[in-house]
Design a protein around this motif. Structure first.
Motif, PDB file in Angstrom:
ATOM      1  N   ASP A 267       0.816  -1.212   0.000  1.00 46.44           N
ATOM      2  CA  ASP A 267       0.000   0.000   0.000  1.00 46.44           C
ATOM      3  C   ASP A 267       0.850   1.263   0.000  1.00 46.44           C
ATOM      4  OD1 ASP A 267       0.949  -0.631   2.551  1.00 46.44           O
ATOM      5  OD2 ASP A 267      -0.714   0.400   3.560  1.00 46.44           O
ATOM      6  N   GLY A 268       2.162   1.112  -0.081  1.00 45.28           N
ATOM      7  CA  GLY A 268       3.055   2.268  -0.088  1.00 45.28           C
ATOM      8  C   GLY A 268       3.582   2.550  -1.485  1.00 45.28           C
ATOM      9  N   SER A 269       4.377   3.614  -1.610  1.00 39.49           N
ATOM     10  CA  SER A 269       4.992   3.966  -2.891  1.00 39.49           C
ATOM     11  C   SER A 269       6.491   4.154  -2.707  1.00 39.49           C
ATOM     12  CB  SER A 269       4.379   5.245  -3.471  1.00 39.49           C
ATOM     13  OG  SER A 269       4.680   6.366  -2.646  1.00 39.49           O
ATOM     14  N   PHE A 270       7.209   3.909  -3.778  1.00 41.97           N
ATOM     15  CA  PHE A 270       8.664   4.121  -3.809  1.00 41.97           C
ATOM     16  C   PHE A 270       8.964   4.957  -5.046  1.00 41.97           C
ATOM     17  CE2 PHE A 270      12.954   2.167  -4.999  1.00 41.97           C
ATOM     18  CZ  PHE A 270      13.665   3.031  -4.182  1.00 41.97           C
ATOM     19  N   PRO A 271       8.857   6.297  -4.948  1.00 44.37           N
ATOM     20  CA  PRO A 271       8.857   7.152  -6.137  1.00 44.37           C
ATOM     21  C   PRO A 271      10.192   7.759  -6.527  1.00 44.37           C
ATOM     22  CG  PRO A 271       8.125   8.414  -4.254  1.00 44.37           C
ATOM     23  CD  PRO A 271       8.465   7.039  -3.740  1.00 44.37           C
ATOM     24  N   HIS A 272      11.285   7.278  -5.972  1.00 45.76           N
ATOM     25  CA  HIS A 272      12.575   7.906  -6.270  1.00 45.76           C
ATOM     26  C   HIS A 272      13.656   6.852  -6.468  1.00 45.76           C
ATOM     27  CE1 HIS A 272      13.812   7.118  -2.102  1.00 45.76           C
ATOM     28  NE2 HIS A 272      12.671   7.648  -1.706  1.00 45.76           N
ATOM     29  N   HIS A 273      14.875   7.334  -6.682  1.00 41.16           N
ATOM     30  CA  HIS A 273      15.988   6.406  -6.896  1.00 41.16           C
ATOM     31  C   HIS A 273      16.291   5.612  -5.628  1.00 41.16           C
ATOM     32  CE1 HIS A 273      18.757  10.061  -5.791  1.00 41.16           C
ATOM     33  NE2 HIS A 273      18.207   9.547  -4.723  1.00 41.16           N
ATOM     34  N   ALA A 274      17.097   4.571  -5.789  1.00 42.26           N
ATOM     35  CA  ALA A 274      17.515   3.779  -4.633  1.00 42.26           C
ATOM     36  C   ALA A 274      18.840   4.264  -4.063  1.00 42.26           C
ATOM     37  CB  ALA A 274      17.634   2.307  -5.014  1.00 42.26           C
ATOM     38  N   GLY A 275      19.415   5.276  -4.711  1.00 46.44           N
ATOM     39  CA  GLY A 275      20.682   5.830  -4.255  1.00 46.44           C
ATOM     40  C   GLY A 275      21.399   6.525  -5.396  1.00 46.44           C
ATOM     41  N   HIS A 276      22.600   7.010  -5.097  1.00 45.03           N
ATOM     42  CA  HIS A 276      23.322   7.818  -6.076  1.00 45.03           C
ATOM     43  C   HIS A 276      24.798   7.888  -5.719  1.00 45.03           C
ATOM     44  CE1 HIS A 276      23.464  11.090  -3.059  1.00 45.03           C
ATOM     45  NE2 HIS A 276      22.239  10.706  -2.756  1.00 45.03           N
ATOM     46  N   GLY A 277      25.607   8.176  -6.739  1.00 50.71           N
ATOM     47  CA  GLY A 277      27.005   8.457  -6.488  1.00 50.71           C
ATOM     48  C   GLY A 277      27.170   9.750  -5.720  1.00 50.71           C
ATOM     49  N   ILE A 278      28.293   9.881  -5.048  1.00 52.57           N
ATOM     50  CA  ILE A 278      28.524  11.078  -4.239  1.00 52.57           C
ATOM     51  C   ILE A 278      30.025  11.321  -4.132  1.00 52.57           C
ATOM     52  CG2 ILE A 278      28.538   9.811  -2.049  1.00 52.57           C
ATOM     53  CD1 ILE A 278      27.013  12.264  -0.848  1.00 52.57           C
ATOM     54  N   GLY A 279      30.395  12.569  -3.997  1.00 50.97           N
ATOM     55  CA  GLY A 279      31.803  12.955  -3.882  1.00 50.97           C
ATOM     56  C   GLY A 279      31.907  14.456  -3.885  1.00 50.97           C
ATOM     57  N   ILE A 280      32.482  15.017  -4.944  1.00 53.43           N
ATOM     58  CA  ILE A 280      32.582  16.467  -5.059  1.00 53.43           C
ATOM     59  C   ILE A 280      31.202  17.071  -5.267  1.00 53.43           C
ATOM     60  CG2 ILE A 280      33.537  18.350  -6.464  1.00 53.43           C
ATOM     61  CD1 ILE A 280      35.943  16.492  -6.984  1.00 53.43           C
ATOM     62  N   ALA A 281      30.316  16.356  -5.930  1.00 56.32           N
ATOM     63  CA  ALA A 281      28.910  16.744  -6.046  1.00 56.32           C
ATOM     64  C   ALA A 281      28.078  15.860  -5.134  1.00 56.32           C
ATOM     65  CB  ALA A 281      28.432  16.625  -7.489  1.00 56.32           C
ATOM     66  N   VAL A 282      26.948  16.397  -4.665  1.00 56.67           N
ATOM     67  CA  VAL A 282      26.123  15.629  -3.731  1.00 56.67           C
ATOM     68  C   VAL A 282      25.396  14.499  -4.440  1.00 56.67           C
ATOM     69  CG1 VAL A 282      24.035  17.043  -3.937  1.00 56.67           C
ATOM     70  CG2 VAL A 282      24.517  15.849  -1.794  1.00 56.67           C
ATOM     71  N   ALA A 283      25.160  14.632  -5.737  1.00 56.64           N
ATOM     72  CA  ALA A 283      24.492  13.574  -6.498  1.00 56.64           C
ATOM     73  C   ALA A 283      25.228  13.384  -7.814  1.00 56.64           C
ATOM     74  CB  ALA A 283      23.029  13.898  -6.738  1.00 56.64           C
ATOM     75  N   GLU A 284      26.310  12.642  -7.761  1.00 50.63           N
ATOM     76  CA  GLU A 284      27.102  12.360  -8.947  1.00 50.63           C
ATOM     77  C   GLU A 284      26.519  11.169  -9.706  1.00 50.63           C
ATOM     78  OE1 GLU A 284      31.546  13.736  -7.405  1.00 50.63           O
ATOM     79  OE2 GLU A 284      31.088  11.612  -7.571  1.00 50.63           O
ATOM     80  N   GLU A 285      27.009  10.999 -10.933  1.00 42.43           N
ATOM     81  CA  GLU A 285      26.736   9.741 -11.612  1.00 42.43           C
ATOM     82  C   GLU A 285      27.556   8.662 -10.890  1.00 42.43           C
ATOM     83  OE1 GLU A 285      24.486   9.563 -13.790  1.00 42.43           O
ATOM     84  OE2 GLU A 285      24.221  11.724 -14.087  1.00 42.43           O
ATOM     85  N   LEU A 286      27.091   7.436 -10.750  1.00 45.59           N
ATOM     86  CA  LEU A 286      25.883   6.974 -11.347  1.00 45.59           C
ATOM     87  C   LEU A 286      24.673   7.099 -10.424  1.00 45.59           C
ATOM     88  CD1 LEU A 286      26.891   3.187 -11.515  1.00 45.59           C
ATOM     89  CD2 LEU A 286      26.723   4.546  -9.482  1.00 45.59           C
ATOM     90  N   GLN A 287      23.484   6.894 -11.044  1.00 44.59           N
ATOM     91  CA  GLN A 287      22.237   6.942 -10.315  1.00 44.59           C
ATOM     92  C   GLN A 287      21.620   5.547 -10.277  1.00 44.59           C
ATOM     93  OE1 GLN A 287      20.584   9.818  -8.937  1.00 44.59           O
ATOM     94  NE2 GLN A 287      22.607  10.747  -9.201  1.00 44.59           N
ATOM     95  N   LEU A 288      21.129   5.151  -9.115  1.00 50.15           N
ATOM     96  CA  LEU A 288      20.498   3.837  -8.983  1.00 50.15           C
ATOM     97  C   LEU A 288      19.034   3.966  -9.385  1.00 50.15           C
ATOM     98  CD1 LEU A 288      22.112   2.629  -5.641  1.00 50.15           C
ATOM     99  CD2 LEU A 288      22.933   2.359  -7.990  1.00 50.15           C
TER     100      LEU A 288
END
Length: 337
Positions: A267-288
């Protein structure tokens, strides 16, 4: 190569200056790195940068209203004739000065995805600061603070612990707002946390040029249903981390997360990614995400953040950071919370 911009200075020399001026790194044919900074930053760069050479450009005056021509001239002094690779802002800044040029942004992005030991150490420091911010949120939560007050407390705790200016990206959502997932849909405001309310705090801290990212879901007082869901989501994180091995594709991690979340909470939703790369940028490639077929490589750092949301009621998300290794994901730093 000529690599212009603060991100390249951080990546190749470790140099990060609060509100610093335009900088660049020149890499010669022998892979020697020359860091080029405004003259008024020269002393700081010489003390902290890991470069083979540091040079300054411009005058000694603090304010320079036309610095780019001087930066270009200083960089070109260290470039031999022939083909030159350009990355970042250099693509535009040096376009008229380097006739035989080639873009190397894709190459740099590929290299940047794999973190060296010193980079992982800096990421771990920011990760620990983010956990410090999380503790400040939980401590103030019992007083029925507002969402924006919790944000402010998180920022102050992390920055005071760091002993230097930091950057903070914060999502603090309480009660039914926690089901709105994240900003910009849900922006921290003056809503005060009521008894039994859940608080979803997604806090990312950048210190010394690298990011750490965490999410915790807490409650003010007891709420058995939120606690049950939180414990179930938290248990998914290490299972997903176990899949973080070289060769596994990003989309496989997402599919594993979605299957487990939706089978556990139909009965719930999962509307976003499962995670992301991180380093110099907060959301680097790759994206899960389901469309990213990039294979993982050893040394990548990923934030794993499964969540489930019940519109109009509440949402839960838990996030921690892992390094990809042959044996699966290894936690960055210490959980500490």
């Amino acid at each position: 190569m000529i690599l212009a911009g603060s991100a390249h200075a951080i990546h190749l020399t470790g140099y990060c200056r609060y509100l610093g001026g335009p900088a660049a790194v020149v890499v010669d044919a022998e892979a020697k790195r020359t860091l080029v900074v405004p003259r008024y930053e020269l002393e700081a760069a010489e003390e902290t940068a890991k470069a083979d050479q540091v040079v300054g450009y411009g005058g000694s005056d603090f304010l320079d209203f036309d610095p780019l021509p001087k930066l270009v001239a200083a960089c070109l002094e260290h470039v031999r004739k022939g083909r030159v690779g350009l990355a970042g802002d250099a693509q535009a800044v040096f376009a008229d000065s380097v006739p035989d040029r080639v873009g190397v942004d894709d190459l740099i992005a590929e290299i940047r995805a794999r973190k060296d030991a010193d980079e992982i150490e800096k990421i771990a420091r920011s990760y620990e600061l983010a956990l410090t911010a999380q503790r400040a949120v939980r401590e103030l939560l019992a007083e029925g603070a507002s969402e924006i007050e919790l944000c402010s407390a998180a920022y102050a705790a992390a920055q005071n612990t760091a002993g230097q200016p930091i950057e903070l990206i914060a999502v603090v959502a309480s009660g039914p707002n926690s089901a709105l997932v994240s900003s910009p849909v849900c922006v921290p405001g003056e809503r005060r946390v009521g008894e039994g309310d859940p608080v979803l705090a997604d806090l990312a801290v950048r210190c010394a040029g690298y990011w750490g990212d965490t999410t915790r879901t807490s409650t003010r007082g007891a709420n058995a249903r939120v606690a049950e869901v939180r414990d179930a989501v938290a248990a998914i994180v290490p299972r997903l981390a176990g899949l973080l091995r070289p060769g596994v594709r990003a989309q496989e991690i997402f599919e594993a997360a979605r299957e487990e979340i939706l089978s556990r909470f139909p009965d719930g939703s999962f509307p976003h990614h499962a995670g992301h790369g991180i380093g110099i940028a907060v959301a680097e490639e790759l994206q899960l995400v389901p469309t990213d077929s990039t294979p993982l490589e050893a040394g990548m750092v990923l934030a794993i953040e499964p969540g489930v949301y019940f519109p109009g009621r509440f949402g839960v998300r838990v996030e921690d950071m892992y390094v990809v290794t042959e044996g699966g994901g290894r936690i960055v730093g210490s959980l500490g919370a």
